[in-house]
Scaffold this motif. Structure first.
Motif, PDB file in Angstrom:
ATOM      1  N   LEU A 118       0.854  -1.184   0.000  1.00 57.55           N
ATOM      2  CA  LEU A 118       0.000   0.000   0.000  1.00 57.55           C
ATOM      3  C   LEU A 118       0.890   1.234   0.000  1.00 57.55           C
ATOM      4  O   LEU A 118       0.655   2.185  -0.726  1.00 57.55           O
ATOM      5  CB  LEU A 118      -0.901  -0.026   1.237  1.00 57.55           C
ATOM      6  CG  LEU A 118      -1.900   1.117   1.380  1.00 57.55           C
ATOM      7  CD1 LEU A 118      -2.802   1.223   0.161  1.00 57.55           C
ATOM      8  CD2 LEU A 118      -2.746   0.917   2.633  1.00 57.55           C
ATOM      9  N   LYS A 119       1.945   1.202   0.791  1.00 59.56           N
ATOM     10  CA  LYS A 119       2.843   2.351   0.842  1.00 59.56           C
ATOM     11  C   LYS A 119       4.021   2.220  -0.112  1.00 59.56           C
ATOM     12  O   LYS A 119       4.427   3.201  -0.733  1.00 59.56           O
ATOM     13  CB  LYS A 119       3.359   2.524   2.279  1.00 59.56           C
ATOM     14  CG  LYS A 119       4.317   3.711   2.404  1.00 59.56           C
ATOM     15  CD  LYS A 119       4.557   4.088   3.845  1.00 59.56           C
ATOM     16  CE  LYS A 119       5.530   5.262   3.920  1.00 59.56           C
ATOM     17  NZ  LYS A 119       5.949   5.522   5.288  1.00 59.56           N
TER      18      LYS A 119
ATOM     19  N   PRO B 158      15.466   3.697   3.300  1.00 59.66           N
ATOM     20  CA  PRO B 158      15.793   3.816   4.720  1.00 59.66           C
ATOM     21  C   PRO B 158      14.609   3.335   5.568  1.00 59.66           C
ATOM     22  O   PRO B 158      13.461   3.575   5.221  1.00 59.66           O
ATOM     23  CB  PRO B 158      16.011   5.324   4.912  1.00 59.66           C
ATOM     24  CG  PRO B 158      15.261   5.976   3.788  1.00 59.66           C
ATOM     25  CD  PRO B 158      15.249   4.999   2.653  1.00 59.66           C
ATOM     26  N   MET B 159      14.939   2.629   6.634  1.00 58.30           N
ATOM     27  CA  MET B 159      13.859   2.159   7.519  1.00 58.30           C
ATOM     28  C   MET B 159      13.205   3.337   8.226  1.00 58.30           C
ATOM     29  O   MET B 159      13.871   4.327   8.538  1.00 58.30           O
ATOM     30  CB  MET B 159      14.445   1.258   8.609  1.00 58.30           C
ATOM     31  CG  MET B 159      14.917  -0.080   8.119  1.00 58.30           C
ATOM     32  SD  MET B 159      15.690  -0.919   9.540  1.00 58.30           S
ATOM     33  CE  MET B 159      16.413  -2.314   8.712  1.00 58.30           C
ATOM     34  N   ALA B 160      11.921   3.182   8.497  1.00 62.52           N
ATOM     35  CA  ALA B 160      11.226   4.182   9.299  1.00 62.52           C
ATOM     36  C   ALA B 160      11.805   4.160  10.714  1.00 62.52           C
ATOM     37  O   ALA B 160      12.426   3.180  11.125  1.00 62.52           O
ATOM     38  CB  ALA B 160       9.735   3.882   9.328  1.00 62.52           C
ATOM     39  N   GLU B 161      11.574   5.254  11.457  1.00 65.11           N
ATOM     40  CA  GLU B 161      12.106   5.299  12.826  1.00 65.11           C
ATOM     41  C   GLU B 161      11.503   4.204  13.695  1.00 65.11           C
ATOM     42  O   GLU B 161      12.133   3.688  14.597  1.00 65.11           O
ATOM     43  CB  GLU B 161      11.818   6.666  13.444  1.00 65.11           C
ATOM     44  CG  GLU B 161      12.714   7.752  12.893  1.00 65.11           C
ATOM     45  CD  GLU B 161      12.381   9.093  13.491  1.00 65.11           C
ATOM     46  OE1 GLU B 161      12.986   9.465  14.506  1.00 65.11           O
ATOM     47  OE2 GLU B 161      11.491   9.766  12.938  1.00 65.11           O
TER      48      GLU B 161
ATOM     49  N   ILE C 140      -5.245   9.187   5.297  1.00 62.36           N
ATOM     50  CA  ILE C 140      -4.174   8.467   5.990  1.00 62.36           C
ATOM     51  C   ILE C 140      -3.853   7.211   5.177  1.00 62.36           C
ATOM     52  O   ILE C 140      -4.751   6.447   4.847  1.00 62.36           O
ATOM     53  CB  ILE C 140      -4.629   8.045   7.411  1.00 62.36           C
ATOM     54  CG1 ILE C 140      -5.160   9.257   8.171  1.00 62.36           C
ATOM     55  CG2 ILE C 140      -3.476   7.385   8.162  1.00 62.36           C
ATOM     56  CD1 ILE C 140      -5.967   8.898   9.404  1.00 62.36           C
ATOM     57  N   VAL C 141      -2.588   7.046   4.824  1.00 59.62           N
ATOM     58  CA  VAL C 141      -2.205   5.821   4.128  1.00 59.62           C
ATOM     59  C   VAL C 141      -1.242   5.045   5.023  1.00 59.62           C
ATOM     60  O   VAL C 141      -0.044   5.320   5.053  1.00 59.62           O
ATOM     61  CB  VAL C 141      -1.557   6.122   2.759  1.00 59.62           C
ATOM     62  CG1 VAL C 141      -1.201   4.829   2.045  1.00 59.62           C
ATOM     63  CG2 VAL C 141      -2.492   6.952   1.894  1.00 59.62           C
TER      64      VAL C 141
ATOM     65  N   GLU D 229       3.913   3.932  10.549  1.00 60.65           N
ATOM     66  CA  GLU D 229       5.337   4.104  10.786  1.00 60.65           C
ATOM     67  C   GLU D 229       5.657   5.532  11.191  1.00 60.65           C
ATOM     68  O   GLU D 229       4.903   6.447  10.900  1.00 60.65           O
ATOM     69  CB  GLU D 229       6.114   3.819   9.486  1.00 60.65           C
ATOM     70  CG  GLU D 229       6.100   2.375   9.080  1.00 60.65           C
ATOM     71  CD  GLU D 229       6.886   2.151   7.786  1.00 60.65           C
ATOM     72  OE1 GLU D 229       7.276   1.013   7.560  1.00 60.65           O
ATOM     73  OE2 GLU D 229       7.097   3.107   7.024  1.00 60.65           O
ATOM     74  N   GLY D 230       6.826   5.691  11.801  1.00 60.99           N
ATOM     75  CA  GLY D 230       7.297   7.034  12.126  1.00 60.99           C
ATOM     76  C   GLY D 230       7.964   7.056  13.489  1.00 60.99           C
ATOM     77  O   GLY D 230       8.271   6.013  14.066  1.00 60.99           O
ATOM     78  N   ALA D 231       8.179   8.266  13.982  1.00 63.32           N
ATOM     79  CA  ALA D 231       8.700   8.428  15.329  1.00 63.32           C
ATOM     80  C   ALA D 231       7.557   8.161  16.314  1.00 63.32           C
ATOM     81  O   ALA D 231       6.396   8.230  15.935  1.00 63.32           O
ATOM     82  CB  ALA D 231       9.241   9.835  15.506  1.00 63.32           C
TER      83      ALA D 231
ATOM     84  N   GLU E  67       4.762  10.623  16.301  1.00 65.61           N
ATOM     85  CA  GLU E  67       4.035  10.592  15.022  1.00 65.61           C
ATOM     86  C   GLU E  67       3.083   9.403  14.983  1.00 65.61           C
ATOM     87  O   GLU E  67       1.951   9.502  14.516  1.00 65.61           O
ATOM     88  CB  GLU E  67       5.028  10.469  13.856  1.00 65.61           C
ATOM     89  CG  GLU E  67       5.898  11.680  13.653  1.00 65.61           C
ATOM     90  CD  GLU E  67       6.868  11.484  12.491  1.00 65.61           C
ATOM     91  OE1 GLU E  67       6.986  12.414  11.704  1.00 65.61           O
ATOM     92  OE2 GLU E  67       7.485  10.415  12.364  1.00 65.61           O
TER      93      GLU E  67
ATOM     94  N   GLU F 228       0.045  10.016  17.088  1.00 66.71           N
ATOM     95  CA  GLU F 228      -0.912  10.916  16.461  1.00 66.71           C
ATOM     96  C   GLU F 228      -1.699  10.205  15.353  1.00 66.71           C
ATOM     97  O   GLU F 228      -2.924  10.320  15.274  1.00 66.71           O
ATOM     98  CB  GLU F 228      -0.161  12.123  15.898  1.00 66.71           C
ATOM     99  CG  GLU F 228      -1.096  13.200  15.412  1.00 66.71           C
ATOM    100  CD  GLU F 228      -0.376  14.376  14.753  1.00 66.71           C
ATOM    101  OE1 GLU F 228       0.807  14.600  15.095  1.00 66.71           O
ATOM    102  OE2 GLU F 228      -0.998  15.029  13.907  1.00 66.71           O
ATOM    103  N   GLN F 229      -0.980   9.443  14.527  1.00 71.96           N
ATOM    104  CA  GLN F 229      -1.672   8.738  13.442  1.00 71.96           C
ATOM    105  C   GLN F 229      -2.645   7.704  13.988  1.00 71.96           C
ATOM    106  O   GLN F 229      -3.753   7.565  13.491  1.00 71.96           O
ATOM    107  CB  GLN F 229      -0.656   8.026  12.535  1.00 71.96           C
ATOM    108  CG  GLN F 229       0.178   8.955  11.687  1.00 71.96           C
ATOM    109  CD  GLN F 229       1.132   8.138  10.811  1.00 71.96           C
ATOM    110  OE1 GLN F 229       0.731   7.513   9.832  1.00 71.96           O
ATOM    111  NE2 GLN F 229       2.403   8.115  11.180  1.00 71.96           N
TER     112      GLN F 229
END
Lengths: 482, 394
Positions: free
Chosen positions: A169-170, A228-231, A258-259, A295-297, A300, A303-304
């Motif tokens: 999807l991403k 690069p890998m997500a955080e 939102i994806v 994914e993310g910090a 983040e 929040e998502q």
């Protein structure tokens, strides 16, 4: 044995077996040519194990030059060729035939170059999918396509079938992450297509070769896009009262802008079987569940997930469980990732692979239930909900030929239903032999002939993986098509 | 002047191709004609335009999918997508500024030229977003490939093949795309005064970070301004605050960054997307060179005075080069240098005479050229569609 036919082997080729093996041994020395019946048996099937054919011989070259010499020789001799990676095709894409030589790339599995600044990596295609990510993970990079068979499947097979995975999807599928190949033609020419520069001009032969089910030639090296890998990444598990509600929530999440990296769906039967096996803590009172991963910090992700949670609740989610530790995340995924194994423990099954417009999910699930009820078969539904790729597992009894025939028939009816709602026969497994005869439900005869002309452009003699993809009855027409 | 054929439906396109086949009269194919300067000049008595095959035919934001007929203006398609909160992630390249054209870019032309802009570096090219096509082949037959679902391996991927085929395989009549939600906002970070090698290095460091930069360009110094190294971030406002801060920390070795807020960021990336504003005099010939970022600065440096102006997009992977007009637009120097750097070059702007005289697209090695020719012949055996647009046909 069951319903899918293979062409009758050519007795003239069978009669020349010794001569052909000798010819191959001239090209590939030592253990690279597999001749004995015992050793050939390891190559007689792939992951569509109901079908088996003993190949004439197996050759495992060690270099691109050897592959080129082998193809040139077999093409000149008029011997069919079955290219093979690890033999994990669920569609029979690597099924041999008695008058064909299997050409495997498993001895060519080196990493040739890693360039982190350019975010590219060059490999020999016998390397496994997981081997690619494994070679760069310590640098914080990964290779995105992640088919469930990634521990075993090769990049060669991934390119042949344009493999996907749970994170498409991403990140897209193989074709979106492939930048170049070294391709060996039927004439034994070695051609570089693409490379570490983006978007080669000229016809997009790279895009054409990717997903050609090994019918054009053999890819021995690949330049891959690495990322690069997500955080960090974190899944959340939602229970819903019904499949309809879970489907609506999927649409609403994406509709809200939102994806996520993955949205995985399981229905009630799949939940029961997986929970019983994996003890993942799935909601047993739910009619369906979604695993959504972002994914993310950490902030983040919070929040998502908060946004996604709101949307899910508004669409009837009755439970939500967010992983707060790596162990909890692993537990949430464990059930999903072990679904096929869990299913295999309680029953034989065939795994279908249609794709549908996601909005048609409730309708197609009702149709699947109807089809399997009528055939008196159980079915569990697992679904890459974000991208519409549906994996109904139709359960049957392998010791009962009637049961297998019914399951195959039900599987076909499910795929036809997918096409009818605007989807397709196969999202990531490929056509192989399994869906070959169904191609006429998705394509007109004219469309299939056009595809066959493209094959003829690469392989005028139709020797490369010839009995796949196209309905057998059309093959007599190939000359007419060309 | 050539006759203009403007079918209003697929049957009309089929009829025109059949007519071309039976009369052995090749036809040029175009949408709005804004990219007429791209590719080799085609010799055709008649031109077929898809302009009247227009309209958005599918728009499902919750499924991230949209379709439009070939003649739909890109602007109209993008506007309709935007109303649904969606966009084409590859940021379609607009050729108008490059050619000084006032014609309307269409969806069909965008697909036929695989016209991707700055965001290609992270989001993929037009060909990556394209998930389905309908086209009328050079045999006058309408075929479909792909569909409206983003995961589809049913049959060969003729979708990718059609994308970037410059109308030489068939007349694209409708295209279906994977779309993505428009992010809440954007900003850009700008480092000033880096030399080209350092600039590209900074871009690669940004692209190798987990912060999902969606644009990465280096604009060398000129008479008016110092060199600028620009990285774009797009996302929710709150994420951008965090990510821009982290990225600045990561790229500290390259100095302190200035920030462009949303409007200034959009304006700059619009210039980068159009390329022409950054290449100076409109009379210059323009090359578009793809090369691995790590070899880009050395390649540009090696061209010396040949490059009258140049800049880097795609983290250094795309080099735009303007040269003063000449009989071969500098091909004799540029092509070997690009080959040496294992890149490929397309001559995107030059007079018809120059584009007829030199290879516009990177010449293919003989074995690949043979395969391409065989595939072209499988679609257009009589050579009636855009003959010679990509390569001289033997």
């Amino acid at each position: 044995m069951s319903g899918i036919a293979m062409p009758e082997p050519d007795p003239r080729i069978l009669a020349r077996r010794d001569q052909i093996v000798a010819g191959l041994k001239e090209i590939v020395k030592g253990e690279g040519v597999i001749d004995s019946e015992d050793e050939r048996r390891a190559f007689e099937t792939d992951a569509l194990t109901a079908y088996r054919r003993m190949p004439l011989a197996v050759v495992l070259p060690s270099t691109t030059q050897e592959v080129a010499a082998v193809l040139k020789y077999l093409n000149r001799e008029g011997v069919p060729i079955i290219p093979r990676g690890a033999g994990t095709s669920l569609a029979g894409g690597a099924l041999p035939q008695e008058d064909a030589v299997v050409v495997g790339v498993s001895k060519m599995a080196r990493v040739l170059d890693v360039n982190l600044a350019d975010r590219t990596m060059r490999v020999e295609t016998g390397i496994t999918n997981l081997g690619v990510s494994g070679a760069i993970s310590h640098e914080g990079f990964f290779y995105a396509p992640d088919p469930s068979s990634q521990l075993a499947c090769t990049i060669a097979g991934n390119i042949a079938m344009n493999s996907g995975g749970a994170h498409c999807l991403k990140y897209g599928v193989t074709t979106n992450n492939l930048m170049g190949v070294v391709f060996v033609t039927m004439e034994g020419e070695i051609v570089e297509i693409g490379g570490d520069a983006m978007d080669a001009p000229g016809l997009d032969m790279l895009g054409l070769i990717c997903g050609s089910e090994g019918q054009f030639g053999i890819v021995t090296e690949a330049t891959l896009r690495i990322l690069p890998m997500a955080e960090g990444a974190r899944p959340i598990l939602f229970g819903f009262p019904s499949s309809e509600a879970a489907g609506a929530a999927t649409a609403a999440v994406i509709g809200a802008g939102i994806v996520p990296v993955a949205i995985e769906f399981m229905d009630k039967i799949a939940i029961d079987i997986c929970e019983d096996f994996a003890h993942a803590g799935y909601p047993m009172d739910a009619g369906a569940l979604l695993i959504v991963e972002v994914e993310g910090a950490p902030a983040e992700i919070d929040e998502q997930l908060a946004r996604i949670g709101e949307v899910a609740r508004a669409n009837g989610a009755t439970s939500a469980r967010q992983a707060t530790t790596a162990a909890e995340a692993a537990a949430i995924w464990k059930g999903r990732k072990s679904a096929f194994g869990a299913m295999g423990r309680i029953s034989d099954y065939i795994c279908m692979d249609g794709t549908i417009p996601t909005g048609r999910l409730p309708e197609i699930l009702a149709r699947i239930t109807e089809i399997c009820d009528a055939a008196e078969l159980k079915v569990a539904n697992i679904f890459h909900a974000g991208d519409g790729n549906l994996h109904p597992l139709v359960l049957y009894d392998m010791n009962d030929p009637v049961s297998l025939a019914k399951a195959e028939r039900a599987g076909e009816d499910i795929l036809i239903a997918c096409v009818e709602v605007g989807g397709c026969l196969t999202g990531e497994h490929g056509v192989g032999i399994e869906k070959r005869e169904l191609m006429t439900t998705q394509f007109t005869e004219g469309e299939l002939f056009q595809q066959m002309r493209v094959k003829s452009a690469f392989d005028p003699n139709w020797l490369m993986n010839p009995a796949k993809v196209f309905p057998l009855h059309m093959r007599g027409e190939t000359r007419k098509a060309a | 002047m050539s006759d203009l054929i403007a079918p209003t439906d697929e049957a009309g396109v089929e009829a025109a191709v059949h007519d071309a086949m039976s009369s052995k009269t090749p036809i040029a194919v175009r949408g709005g004609g804004s990219r007429a300067g791209l590719g080799r000049p085609t010799q055709a008595a008649r031109t077929l335009t898809t302009e009247r095959l227009s309209g958005v035919t599918l728009l499902e934001p919750a499924e991230l999918v949209a379709s439009a007929r070939a003649g739909t203006p890109v602007a109209a398609f993008e506007a309709e997508l935007a109303r649904a909160g969606q966009r084409l992630a590859f940021e379609p390249f607009d050729h108008r500024a490059l050619y000084g054209s006032t014609a309307e870019p269409t969806v069909g032309g965008m697909v036929a030229t695989n016209a991707s802009g700055p965001r290609r570096v992270i989001a993929g090219a037009a060909r990556d977003a394209l998930i389905g096509v309908r086209l009328v082949t050079g045999r006058g037959e309408t075929i479909r490939s792909g569909g409206r679902v983003m995961k589809n391996v049913t049959g060969y991927d003729l979708v990718k093949l059609a994308c970037g085929s410059h109308g030489t395989l068939g007349v694209i009549t409708e295209a279906t795309f994977k779309t993505l939600p428009i992010p809440e906002t954007e900003l850009s970070l700008v480092w000033e005064g880096l030399d080209e090698a350092r600039g590209v290095e900074a871009l690669c460091a940004a692209m190798g970070s987990p912060f999902e930069a969606s644009g990465a360009a280096h604009l060398p110094a000129n008479a008016d301004a110092p060199a600028r190294t620009v990285v774009r971030l797009e996302n929710f406002e709150s994420q951008l605050r965090y990510r821009s801060g982290e990225l600045e920390k990561l790229l500290k070795p390259f100095g302190a960054a200035a920030r462009l807020a949303v409007d200034a960021s959009r304006a700059l990336w619009s210039e980068i997307r159009e390329a022409a504003p950054l290449l100076g005099d409109g009379g210059r010939s323009v090359w578009r060179v793809s090369v691995a970022p790590s070899r880009a600065a050395a390649l540009a440096g090696g061209l010396g005075a040949l490059a009258a102006a140049h800049f880097y997009d795609w983290s250094g992977g795309l080099l735009w080069i303007a040269v003063e007009p000449s009989a071969d637009a500098g091909a004799a120097t540029l092509r070997p240098a690009v080959r040496e750097a294992r890149g490929h070059a397309t001559l995107v702007r030059a007079s018809d005479a120059v584009r007829a005289a030199v290879d516009v697209f990177e010449p293919e090695p003989p074995a690949l050229a043979r395969l391409s020719a065989a595939v072209t012949e499988a679609f257009d055996p009589a050579g009636v569609l855009n003959p010679g647009r990509m390569h001289v046909r033997h």
